[in-house]
Scaffold this active site. Structure first.
Site, mmCIF file in Angstrom:
data_model
loop_
_atom_site.group_PDB
_atom_site.id
_atom_site.type_symbol
_atom_site.label_atom_id
_atom_site.label_comp_id
_atom_site.label_asym_id
_atom_site.label_seq_id
_atom_site.Cartn_x
_atom_site.Cartn_y
_atom_site.Cartn_z
ATOM 1 N N LYS A 175 0.827 -1.197 0.000
ATOM 2 C CA LYS A 175 0.000 0.000 0.000
ATOM 3 C C LYS A 175 0.868 1.255 0.000
ATOM 4 C CE LYS A 175 -1.724 -1.568 3.773
ATOM 5 N NZ LYS A 175 -2.496 -1.907 4.998
ATOM 6 N N THR A 207 -7.807 9.470 8.714
ATOM 7 C CA THR A 207 -7.356 8.257 8.043
ATOM 8 C C THR A 207 -7.175 7.092 9.008
ATOM 9 O OG1 THR A 207 -5.056 9.003 8.280
ATOM 10 C CG2 THR A 207 -6.197 9.549 6.205
ATOM 11 N N GLY A 209 -7.634 3.804 10.704
ATOM 12 C CA GLY A 209 -8.299 2.556 10.336
ATOM 13 C C GLY A 209 -8.283 2.222 8.860
ATOM 14 N N THR A 210 -7.538 2.986 8.045
ATOM 15 C CA THR A 210 -7.565 2.722 6.600
ATOM 16 C C THR A 210 -7.002 1.339 6.262
ATOM 17 O OG1 THR A 210 -5.486 3.961 6.427
ATOM 18 C CG2 THR A 210 -7.512 5.110 5.830
ATOM 19 N N GLY A 211 -5.901 0.956 6.901
ATOM 20 C CA GLY A 211 -5.317 -0.342 6.606
ATOM 21 C C GLY A 211 -6.214 -1.485 7.019
ATOM 22 N N CYS A 212 -6.805 -1.364 8.203
ATOM 23 C CA CYS A 212 -7.745 -2.390 8.677
ATOM 24 C C CYS A 212 -8.930 -2.502 7.716
ATOM 25 C CB CYS A 212 -8.260 -2.034 10.069
ATOM 26 S SG CYS A 212 -6.986 -1.810 11.322
#
Length: 265
Positions: A175, A207, A209-212
């Site tokens: 990412k 932003t 929690g974007t990866g989760c």
């Protein structure tokens, strides 16, 4: 048949990341979500003030309860803060012959707080990377997994992804959210090629929690029977839309969450 996905991760008391973000994502994308809580965090939009690890035997008990009863279509793996818990998760998923696993190697929160103990990284490499269908590191996480510098451009991202494939990963989604530029570029690297996924880069502090959210959105797509590439494309679109709508929310004084339910309110 009801599509079911399971998240095995940490709880975010502030509601923006971890188990809470994963279950919101599953629900928003029409998938029934179950959970195995591997850690508890005392956390809000400003940072993490405490971590309580769930004992490995109770992680195992949750896995047995969920997988012995539910027909699970995909699994998302998030915050697993220590080596013993990683081992319990790896053993449990092998016991139930799970293959559609999305591994988000969560190491550091958006606030900068460390969520994975340094001595657990090698166990993560050896036990979970080879078992996962796809590993979804951001740029700092990919560098930490490979013990190298952060990729500065797309060729370097691809090279690091290929090194992660060599560790046994079946596919890697690196990412690019931490990079610069007008576009946020992710690379889905598979043995047979590379898929470039792009979205606009939004000017917002919300932003958290974007990866989760991205990894759980991929798991939701897999649970519905999508191919990995299609699930990744759909997840990228969903996350970009959730970030774009995040300023509709006024949550906390730090990094606010993305708007998981932007389609409805």
């Amino acid at each position: 048949m009801t599509a079911i996905a399971v998240t095995i991760a940490g709880s975010d008391s502030g509601g923006g990341a971890g188990i809470q973000a994963d279950l919101k994502t599953f629900s928003a994308l029409g998938v029934y979500g179950a959970s195995v809580i591997a850690a508890l965090t005392a956390q809000n939009t400003k940072g993490v003030t405490g971590i309580h690890d769930v004992p490995p035997d109770f992680v195992t008990a949750q896995i047995d309860a969920v997988f012995s009863d539910l027909k699970v279509g995909a699994v998302k793996l998030g915050m697993l803060s220590n080596a013993a818990v990683i081992g319990a998760v790896a053993d449990g998923l092998a016991r139930y012959k799970q293959s559609s696993m999305v591994l988000d190697p969560v190491m550091v929160a958006t606030s900068g707080d460390r969520l994975l103990k340094p001595d657990a990284i090698d166990v993560l490499r050896k036990r979970l990377i080879p078992a996962a269908l796809v590993v979804t590191p951001n740029l700092p996480e990919a560098a930490a997994l490979l013990d190298t510098g952060i990729a500065a451009d797309e060729p370097a991202m691809r090279a690091q992804g290929e090194r992660l494939l060599a560790l046994g990963a079946k596919a890697v989604l690196i990412k690019g959210g931490h990079a610069e530029g007008a576009e946020s570029v992710d690379l889905l690297i598979e043995p047979n090629g590379v898929t470039r996924l792009t979205s606009p880069r939004f000017n917002t502090a919300n932003t958290h929690g974007t990866g989760c959210t991205l990894s759980s959105a991929i798991a939701a797509g897999l649970a519905k029977g999508m191919t990995l590439a299609d699930a990744a494309r759909a997840a990228k679109i969903y996350v970009a839309s959730a970030i774009a709508a995040s300023d509709r929310l006024a949550i906390g004084a730090g990094h606010g969450p993305v708007h998981h339910f932007y389609r409805w309110w």
